[in-house]
Design a protein around this motif. Structure first.
Motif, mmCIF file in Angstrom:
data_model
loop_
_atom_site.group_PDB
_atom_site.id
_atom_site.type_symbol
_atom_site.label_atom_id
_atom_site.label_comp_id
_atom_site.label_asym_id
_atom_site.label_seq_id
_atom_site.Cartn_x
_atom_site.Cartn_y
_atom_site.Cartn_z
ATOM 1 N N ALA A 33 -98.022 21.226 39.252
ATOM 2 C CA ALA A 33 -99.203 21.335 38.383
ATOM 3 C C ALA A 33 -98.999 20.526 37.099
ATOM 4 O O ALA A 33 -99.934 19.890 36.590
ATOM 5 N N ALA A 34 -97.761 20.541 36.578
ATOM 6 C CA ALA A 34 -97.468 19.746 35.384
ATOM 7 C C ALA A 34 -97.549 18.256 35.694
ATOM 8 O O ALA A 34 -98.085 17.473 34.903
ATOM 9 N N ALA A 36 -99.416 16.910 37.931
ATOM 10 C CA ALA A 36 -100.833 16.581 38.133
ATOM 11 C C ALA A 36 -101.557 16.329 36.808
ATOM 12 O O ALA A 36 -102.612 15.683 36.792
ATOM 13 N N LYS A 37 -101.012 16.849 35.719
ATOM 14 C CA LYS A 37 -101.591 16.580 34.399
ATOM 15 C C LYS A 37 -101.314 15.132 33.960
ATOM 16 O O LYS A 37 -101.999 14.601 33.084
ATOM 17 N N LEU A 38 -100.295 14.536 34.569
ATOM 18 C CA LEU A 38 -99.889 13.183 34.185
ATOM 19 C C LEU A 38 -100.469 12.119 35.105
ATOM 20 O O LEU A 38 -100.820 11.029 34.650
ATOM 21 N N GLU A 39 -100.550 12.427 36.384
ATOM 22 C CA GLU A 39 -101.096 11.485 37.356
ATOM 23 C C GLU A 39 -101.857 12.250 38.430
ATOM 24 O O GLU A 39 -101.472 13.366 38.794
ATOM 25 N N ARG A 40 -102.884 11.642 38.950
ATOM 26 C CA ARG A 40 -103.635 12.259 40.043
ATOM 27 C C ARG A 40 -102.932 11.960 41.363
ATOM 28 O O ARG A 40 -102.263 10.945 41.524
ATOM 29 N N LEU A 79 -93.576 16.536 30.928
ATOM 30 C CA LEU A 79 -93.561 17.649 31.871
ATOM 31 C C LEU A 79 -93.263 18.967 31.160
ATOM 32 O O LEU A 79 -93.903 19.995 31.440
ATOM 33 N N TYR A 81 -93.951 19.745 28.159
ATOM 34 C CA TYR A 81 -95.153 20.124 27.408
ATOM 35 C C TYR A 81 -96.145 20.843 28.322
ATOM 36 O O TYR A 81 -96.707 21.890 27.958
ATOM 37 N N HIS A 82 -96.353 20.302 29.516
ATOM 38 C CA HIS A 82 -97.355 20.873 30.419
ATOM 39 C C HIS A 82 -96.828 22.079 31.204
ATOM 40 O O HIS A 82 -97.632 22.818 31.783
#
Length: 255
Positions: A33-34, A36-40, A79, A81-82
């Protein structure tokens, strides 16, 4: 796609284990999930070991493939951070060759089990160690542990749900360390092998605790091993004292 190795630390208490599950929280799902916050569309990540529910890690290793060429330090910072507020941290990150695989490239896994012997309940280490009230004999536990070192059929010490093709494994180290602990003693079991069976370490420690308490002898450990029968195993201890401590590779990706 650049490949990155991640060294992951986590408290396993709120998770159903490492592996992603549909209806329960997992460490893998938290890390993905972390990402996915950086790249799709980040592909599923792979790890060195699938720790069970409640089991912790000091040095789990996973790898992921990303579209962007990330600076490893910035990737770990992003990572972390998220990942907040989950009790998961990326403690190291390195770009690796595409041939690197967190699971299949590993040549050794190291586990630590923390057992505290004291009458009082645990406060600061609650959920991070297994407490027993009785005094234990560390020399007897080490004598029992020595019976398990080497290449053996460990059927007795693996879960009936274990999916490994063979119960034969080589155990390189099972060392019992005694440390002072407020109001008692902490025993640390240091365990090393290339790979492990499901519940193998917890089966070892639960059995050796019986030896330390005087209910079993080292000869009973040998008899249990030679029985090659799960029913001959001692009690399986709870997961909260178990940590995946480190994973070793031919070339350390974090060196």
């Amino acid at each position: 796609m650049p490949r990155y190795a991640l060294k992951v630390e986590y408290d396993g208490a709120p998770f159903s284990g490492w592996q992603r599950q549909k209806e329960h929280p997992s460490v893998q799902a938290a890390v993905e999930a972390a990402l996915a916050k950086l790249e799709r569309d980040v592909p599923s990540i792979a790890a060195a070991g699938r720790t069970d529910a409640g089991v912790h890690a000091l040095g789990q290793v996973a790898h992921c493939d990303l579209a962007k060429d990330w600076d490893p330090f910035r990737l770990s910072e992003a990572l972390n951070y998220h990942l907040k507020p989950a009790p998961v941290a990326i403690v190291d990150c390195a770009q690796v060759d595409e041939a690197f695989h967190a699971r299949f490239s590993a040549v050794e896994r190291q586990y630590l089990f923390r057992l505290v012997s004291r009458r009082a309940p645990l406060v600061h280490d609650r959920g991070n160690a297994w407490r027993v009230a009785q005094e234990l004999d560390p020399d007897a536990m080490q004598a029992g542990a020595d019976r398990l070192i080497g290449n053996h059929d460990f059927t007795t010490f693996r879960s009936t749900m274990c999916q490994a093709d063979s119960p034969v494994k080589t155990l390189d180290e099972l060392r019992v360390e005694s440390l002072p602990y407020p109001g008692g003693t902490e025993y640390r079991f240091h365990v090393r092998a290339r790979s492990f069976l499901h519940n193998q370490v917890r089966s070892f420690v639960g059995t050796l605790e019986r030896v330390g308490a005087g209910a079993w002898t080292p000869d009973d450990v040998t008899a249990a091993l030679e029985a090659r029968d799960r029913a001959a195993c001692g009690p399986v201890c709870p997961p909260e004292g178990l940590y995946l401590a480190a994973v070793r590779y031919p070339d350390d990706p974090f060196a």
